[in-house]
Design an enzyme around this catalytic site. Structure first.
Site, PDB file in Angstrom:
ATOM      1  N   GLY A  59       0.791  -1.223   0.000  1.00  0.00           N
ATOM      2  CA  GLY A  59       0.000   0.000   0.000  1.00  0.00           C
ATOM      3  C   GLY A  59       0.819   1.266   0.000  1.00  0.00           C
ATOM      4  O   GLY A  59       0.264   2.365  -0.071  1.00  0.00           O
ATOM      5  N   SER A  60       2.159   1.154   0.072  1.00  0.00           N
ATOM      6  CA  SER A  60       3.002   2.352   0.157  1.00  0.00           C
ATOM      7  C   SER A  60       3.075   3.076  -1.178  1.00  0.00           C
ATOM      8  O   SER A  60       3.195   2.460  -2.238  1.00  0.00           O
ATOM      9  CB  SER A  60       4.402   1.958   0.620  1.00  0.00           C
ATOM     10  OG  SER A  60       4.970   0.971  -0.229  1.00  0.00           O
ATOM     11  N   ASP A  61       2.997   4.400  -1.123  1.00  0.00           N
ATOM     12  CA  ASP A  61       3.108   5.216  -2.325  1.00  0.00           C
ATOM     13  C   ASP A  61       3.752   6.542  -1.960  1.00  0.00           C
ATOM     14  O   ASP A  61       4.150   6.759  -0.809  1.00  0.00           O
ATOM     15  CB  ASP A  61       1.742   5.414  -2.997  1.00  0.00           C
ATOM     16  CG  ASP A  61       0.708   6.064  -2.089  1.00  0.00           C
ATOM     17  OD1 ASP A  61       0.987   7.159  -1.571  1.00  0.00           O
ATOM     18  OD2 ASP A  61      -0.387   5.493  -1.901  1.00  0.00           O
TER      19      ASP A  61
ATOM     20  N   ASN B 234      -0.668   9.365  -6.838  1.00  0.00           N
ATOM     21  CA  ASN B 234      -1.355   9.611  -5.566  1.00  0.00           C
ATOM     22  C   ASN B 234      -1.292  11.074  -5.124  1.00  0.00           C
ATOM     23  O   ASN B 234      -1.005  11.385  -3.976  1.00  0.00           O
ATOM     24  CB  ASN B 234      -0.805   8.696  -4.470  1.00  0.00           C
ATOM     25  CG  ASN B 234      -1.169   7.242  -4.698  1.00  0.00           C
ATOM     26  OD1 ASN B 234      -0.387   6.496  -5.272  1.00  0.00           O
ATOM     27  ND2 ASN B 234      -2.367   6.840  -4.283  1.00  0.00           N
TER      28      ASN B 234
ATOM     29  N   GLU C 275      -2.294   8.234 -13.087  1.00  0.00           N
ATOM     30  CA  GLU C 275      -3.405   8.378 -12.146  1.00  0.00           C
ATOM     31  C   GLU C 275      -3.090   9.421 -11.077  1.00  0.00           C
ATOM     32  O   GLU C 275      -1.963   9.484 -10.584  1.00  0.00           O
ATOM     33  CB  GLU C 275      -3.653   7.013 -11.508  1.00  0.00           C
ATOM     34  CG  GLU C 275      -4.848   6.924 -10.586  1.00  0.00           C
ATOM     35  CD  GLU C 275      -5.102   5.488 -10.189  1.00  0.00           C
ATOM     36  OE1 GLU C 275      -5.601   5.276  -9.067  1.00  0.00           O
ATOM     37  OE2 GLU C 275      -4.782   4.569 -10.980  1.00  0.00           O
TER      38      GLU C 275
ATOM     39  N   HIS D  19     -11.280   2.196  -8.607  1.00  0.00           N
ATOM     40  CA  HIS D  19     -10.224   1.991  -7.618  1.00  0.00           C
ATOM     41  C   HIS D  19     -10.635   0.850  -6.692  1.00  0.00           C
ATOM     42  O   HIS D  19     -11.811   0.719  -6.330  1.00  0.00           O
ATOM     43  CB  HIS D  19     -10.048   3.284  -6.804  1.00  0.00           C
ATOM     44  CG  HIS D  19      -9.246   3.126  -5.562  1.00  0.00           C
ATOM     45  ND1 HIS D  19      -9.790   3.296  -4.293  1.00  0.00           N
ATOM     46  CD2 HIS D  19      -7.948   2.837  -5.371  1.00  0.00           C
ATOM     47  CE1 HIS D  19      -8.847   3.122  -3.389  1.00  0.00           C
ATOM     48  NE2 HIS D  19      -7.714   2.839  -4.004  1.00  0.00           N
ATOM     49  N   ALA D  20      -9.669   0.023  -6.317  1.00  0.00           N
ATOM     50  CA  ALA D  20      -9.949  -1.047  -5.352  1.00  0.00           C
ATOM     51  C   ALA D  20      -8.628  -1.490  -4.732  1.00  0.00           C
ATOM     52  O   ALA D  20      -7.597  -0.871  -4.938  1.00  0.00           O
ATOM     53  CB  ALA D  20     -10.669  -2.217  -6.027  1.00  0.00           C
TER      54      ALA D  20
END
Length: 427
Positions: free
Chosen positions: A22-24, A251, A275, A352-353
């Site tokens: 999940g890191s961005d 992000n 995105e 998004h998911a």
């Protein structure tokens, strides 16, 4: 007649930050979390309605309190009255002036409303014995449109136009339902893309997701360091070959000039989209970026807080790919409106998911769109990451890179509390 007897919330937090899943560039240490709500009734059918809001940690403190504070107004309400006319439930919350003051119609209160409305739709679908995507698809156009709130939208979409879109969607609907049940709905994978992963882990996952699981697109996170991005994109493109699509996600980390300069160094990688290049509230900024980086499409929407922003993005042609999130807005009715507007403006939607329950929830809306609104899967796919699915009664299933159509009654987000309670936050 049955009444609502209890509304209970659960604060589930999963320590995904320990693996950097999940890191961005904007969120370096997320702990995937679910502010989960369960509605019980006096009916003897054993049905409970569930909904949730996805967060990445301490945000659950606020969302759970919001759900608890607002939902008590439902205690003792006639369930059948609410289910027969879901617009009543929408108005009860969204047009409560004291709740609106905190938005209006955006932010934590709006997301909490979405969790409660989702739980009511879950009861409605379970009582009908249908998955939510099929319930929505089989509602008469006039019946479904009557549940929707067109305030602020009629310069872009009117109720009459919405009814016409849904009536047109009746043609070939049975064939699309059969096709969906047989083939499923296209997915794409973000499993390889987290910024905290080494190059070796990224490449190995990229190959696994495409060669083994069958995904035709993967996505990488970008935006922390341009040299790292260029190196990782080159390695990813080499790993997956020319026939698999490659998207990137910033992000929201850039301002507009930086986004343009940065993305224009990505043209050699044949990107499917970029995105969230900047703030999700910046319609004009996204439109400016979209023009400046053409032909790379801009994709955004997971952080858009209301149907009003979607309207403006569509009117300004500020993205090429529209995205939605299952828990960012006020439940199924607002998401249906988003899809209807996308159809009106001829924009593909790629939801998004990936976080707790998001795959289970959002696939119902993409499948409803295919069956009853757009009538196509072309250029459309749902994000997928293999996170926390084991805690759901009916977890998302992927087959040959496609989401298998859920057939169990309800919205798909019911959790197996016996396993999930291990992650119940106790303060």
């Amino acid at each position: 007649m049955s009444t609502i007897t209890q509304i209970k919330t659960y604060d589930f937090r999963f320590p995904t930050s320990t693996t950097l899943s999940g890191s961005d560039a904007m969120n370096p240490d997320p702990d995937y979390s679910s502010a989960y709500v369960e509605i019980s009734t006096s009916a003897d059918d054993g049905i409970k309605g569930v909904g949730f809001v996805f967060t990445i940690g301490r945000g659950n403190d606020v969302v759970c309190k919001a759900i608890e504070s607002m939902s008590q107004v439902l205690i003792g309400r006639n369930v059948e009255e609410l289910l027969d006319n879901m617009r009543i439930a929408w108005d009860l919350f969204v047009h409560d002036s004291q709740l609106r003051w905190l938005g209006p119609e955006k932010g934590v209160e709006h997301m909490a409303i979405g969790a409660v409305l989702s739980a009511l739709w879950d009861i409605k679908a379970k009582r009908a014995g249908k998955p939510l995507w099929l319930l929505l698809s089989e509602m008469e156009p006039e019946e479904l449109v009557a549940t929707l709130d067109f305030r602020y939208l009629t310069d872009a979409l009117t109720p009459r136009e919405a009814i016409e879109i849904l009536k047109e969607g009746q043609k070939g609907k049975a064939e699309r339902i059969a096709h969906l049940k047989e083939v499923g709905y296209p997915g794409y994978s973000t499993a390889a893309g987290w910024l905290g992963y080494s190059d070796e882990k990224m490449v190995a996952l990229a190959k696994e997701e495409t060669e083994v699981k069958g995904f035709k697109q993967i996505k990488l996170k970008v935006g922390h360091n341009i040299d790292d991005d260029l190196r990782r994109l080159a390695k990813a493109r080499e790993a997956i070959g020319p026939d698999v699509r490659l998207a990137v996600d910033a992000n929201q980390v850039w301002d507009v000039p930086t986004a343009i300069a940065w993305i224009n160094r990505f043209h050699d990688f044949d990107l499917a989209w970029v995105e969230e290049p900047t703030s999700p509230d910046d319609v004009i900024g996204h439109a400016t970026i979209a023009r400046a980086i053409n032909p790379i499409p801009v994709a955004t929407g997971e952080q858009m807080q209301s149907r009003i922003l979607y309207k403006q993005y569509l009117q300004a042609n500020a993205f090429g790919i529209m995205q939605i999130d299952a828990t960012r807005v006020a439940g199924p009715q607002e998401i249906v409106l988003e899809y209807l507007m996308a159809k009106k403006f001829n924009k593909p939607v790629c939801p998004h998911a990936g976080g707790v329950g998001l795959c289970e929830a959002v696939c119902h809306f993409a499948m409803f769109d295919y069956v009853a609104v757009s009538g196509t899967m072309d250029g459309r796919m749902i994000e997928y990451v293999d996170n926390q699915h084991e805690h759901f009664v009916h977890p998302t299933e992927i087959r040959n890179g496609n989401y298998v159509a859920p057939l169990a009654p309800g919205n798909g987000t019911e959790m197996t509390l016996e396993t999930a309670e291990k992650y119940l936050y106790k303060g």
